[in-house]
Scaffold this active site. Structure first.
Site, PDB file in Angstrom:
ATOM      1  N   HIS A 135      -0.492   8.785  -1.760  1.00  0.00           N
ATOM      2  CA  HIS A 135       0.522   8.039  -2.499  1.00  0.00           C
ATOM      3  C   HIS A 135       1.538   7.472  -1.512  1.00  0.00           C
ATOM      4  O   HIS A 135       1.782   8.057  -0.457  1.00  0.00           O
ATOM      5  CB  HIS A 135       1.225   8.969  -3.503  1.00  0.00           C
ATOM      6  CG  HIS A 135       2.309   8.319  -4.296  1.00  0.00           C
ATOM      7  ND1 HIS A 135       2.078   7.288  -5.168  1.00  0.00           N
ATOM      8  CD2 HIS A 135       3.653   8.552  -4.357  1.00  0.00           C
ATOM      9  CE1 HIS A 135       3.221   6.907  -5.727  1.00  0.00           C
ATOM     10  NE2 HIS A 135       4.186   7.659  -5.244  1.00  0.00           N
ATOM     11  N   ASP A 177      10.710   5.164  -6.135  1.00  0.00           N
ATOM     12  CA  ASP A 177       9.276   5.163  -6.420  1.00  0.00           C
ATOM     13  C   ASP A 177       9.030   4.434  -7.735  1.00  0.00           C
ATOM     14  O   ASP A 177       9.239   4.982  -8.812  1.00  0.00           O
ATOM     15  CB  ASP A 177       8.750   6.597  -6.495  1.00  0.00           C
ATOM     16  CG  ASP A 177       7.233   6.662  -6.506  1.00  0.00           C
ATOM     17  OD1 ASP A 177       6.592   5.628  -6.776  1.00  0.00           O
ATOM     18  OD2 ASP A 177       6.678   7.752  -6.258  1.00  0.00           O
ATOM     19  N   ARG A 219       2.323 -12.683 -11.678  1.00  0.00           N
ATOM     20  CA  ARG A 219       2.916 -11.873 -12.755  1.00  0.00           C
ATOM     21  C   ARG A 219       2.004 -10.705 -13.149  1.00  0.00           C
ATOM     22  O   ARG A 219       1.752 -10.446 -14.319  1.00  0.00           O
ATOM     23  CB  ARG A 219       3.259 -12.737 -13.973  1.00  0.00           C
ATOM     24  CG  ARG A 219       4.227 -13.862 -13.637  1.00  0.00           C
ATOM     25  CD  ARG A 219       4.788 -14.513 -14.878  1.00  0.00           C
ATOM     26  NE  ARG A 219       5.708 -13.611 -15.576  1.00  0.00           N
ATOM     27  CZ  ARG A 219       6.981 -13.407 -15.231  1.00  0.00           C
ATOM     28  NH1 ARG A 219       7.491 -14.029 -14.179  1.00  0.00           N
ATOM     29  NH2 ARG A 219       7.736 -12.589 -15.925  1.00  0.00           N
ATOM     30  N   GLU A 256      -0.788  -0.739 -13.013  1.00  0.00           N
ATOM     31  CA  GLU A 256      -2.104  -1.110 -13.536  1.00  0.00           C
ATOM     32  C   GLU A 256      -3.132  -1.178 -12.415  1.00  0.00           C
ATOM     33  O   GLU A 256      -2.787  -1.379 -11.253  1.00  0.00           O
ATOM     34  CB  GLU A 256      -2.036  -2.436 -14.312  1.00  0.00           C
ATOM     35  CG  GLU A 256      -1.367  -3.581 -13.566  1.00  0.00           C
ATOM     36  CD  GLU A 256      -2.325  -4.591 -12.964  1.00  0.00           C
ATOM     37  OE1 GLU A 256      -3.500  -4.222 -12.737  1.00  0.00           O
ATOM     38  OE2 GLU A 256      -1.905  -5.717 -12.695  1.00  0.00           O
ATOM     39  N   CYS A 303       0.357   2.272  -6.546  1.00  0.00           N
ATOM     40  CA  CYS A 303       1.492   2.653  -5.690  1.00  0.00           C
ATOM     41  C   CYS A 303       1.630   1.822  -4.429  1.00  0.00           C
ATOM     42  O   CYS A 303       2.732   1.380  -4.080  1.00  0.00           O
ATOM     43  CB  CYS A 303       1.417   4.135  -5.336  1.00  0.00           C
ATOM     44  SG  CYS A 303       0.058   4.612  -4.218  1.00  0.00           S
TER      45      CYS A 303
END
Length: 263
Positions: free
Chosen positions: A105, A119, A62, A37, A67
């Site tokens: 990334h 990943d 939480r 997210e 990435c």
């Protein structure tokens, strides 16, 4: 790090030893428990690339992340459990034979009897680690993956026959990803500033909240509906375990270029 709290967050048991089977279990638990997210981008929350801050966000708050956050925190957990982990930079495939910029990334190499690609921070990706030395297709609950040799000693990762990213082999430090992380979170040209996204695999497929659209893939079927107000707040809590006081809305990013985070 409170390892037990992190393991409880992803619903995993502490492994007796750092093995391939243990890695696969931890990877799948993480991938199916912690959402990909980018709420922090649109709520103008600073993204701090420090292991304690990343773990705090995922475990105590939480939340999920993208990435740099998800794989950065997962690397810290694995090291605490005795795994040997390296951070690797990758360039995401952009179409028409082009790859993105270096540090586009962050992925992980985990060294056991053989090296594994882990990943948990790409969004839709393999739920279990991939063998880095295999040339054959590797089946996964999400589809079929390939890890192949690429020019300049890199590795190409493919998903259902299509390129995903080009992976360097050189180990990096978490701080090395800081400038690109900042660009991804602040530039109007970044994919992450252009869309508000939260997604997580489910036993039957995947659930995604893209802005005000709730998209559910169940057994190959796609169901989409538009939510409003409290429905969005409830969806974040019900599907992703994220508590928000009000429905997030996409941020407005200046066309002039990347902006600094507020102090």
């Amino acid at each position: 790090m409170d390892v037990d709290a992190y393991l409880a967050r992803i619903g995993a048991q502490r492994p007796a030893a750092p093995t391939a089977a243990a890695l696969a279990e931890l990877h799948e638990r993480h991938a199916t428990s912690v959402p990909f997210e980018n709420l922090s981008v649109h709520r103008y929350e600073p993204i701090v690339l420090a292991e304690d801050a990343l773990v705090d966000k995922i475990v105590r708050q939480r939340r999920g992340g993208f990435c740099y956050e998800l794989n950065g925190a997962f690397a810290a957990l694995l090291r605490e459990l005795g795994f040997t982990v390296s951070l690797l930079a990758a360039r995401v495939y952009r179409g028409e034979g082009r790859f993105g910029s270096p540090f586009d990334h962050l992925a992980l190499r985990v060294d056991l009897e053989e090296p594994w690609l882990a990943d948990v921070g790409f969004g839709r990706f393999a739920r279990r680690p991939l063998r880095m030395t295999a040339c054959e297709a590797q089946p996964d609950a999400e589809g079929e993956f390939l890890v192949l040799d690429a020019p300049d000693g890199d590795l190409d990762v493919r998903y259902n026959g299509e390129p995903v990213y080009r992976l360097e082999r050189r180990p990096r430090l978490l701080a090395d990803f800081g400038p690109t992380c900042w660009w991804q979170a602040t530039s109007p040209d970044s994919h992450f500033t252009q869309q508000l996204l939260c997604t997580l695999p489910t036993p039957g497929g995947r659930v995604t909240l893209a802005g005000d659209k709730l998209i559910e893939h169940v057994d190959g079927k796609r169901v989409e509906r538009v939510l409003a107000g409290r429905e969005i707040v409830d969806a974040y809590r019900e599907y992703f375990g994220i508590d928000v006081n009000e429905a997030p809305s996409p941020g407005v990013f200046p066309a002039a270029g990347p902006r600094p985070f507020p102090n």
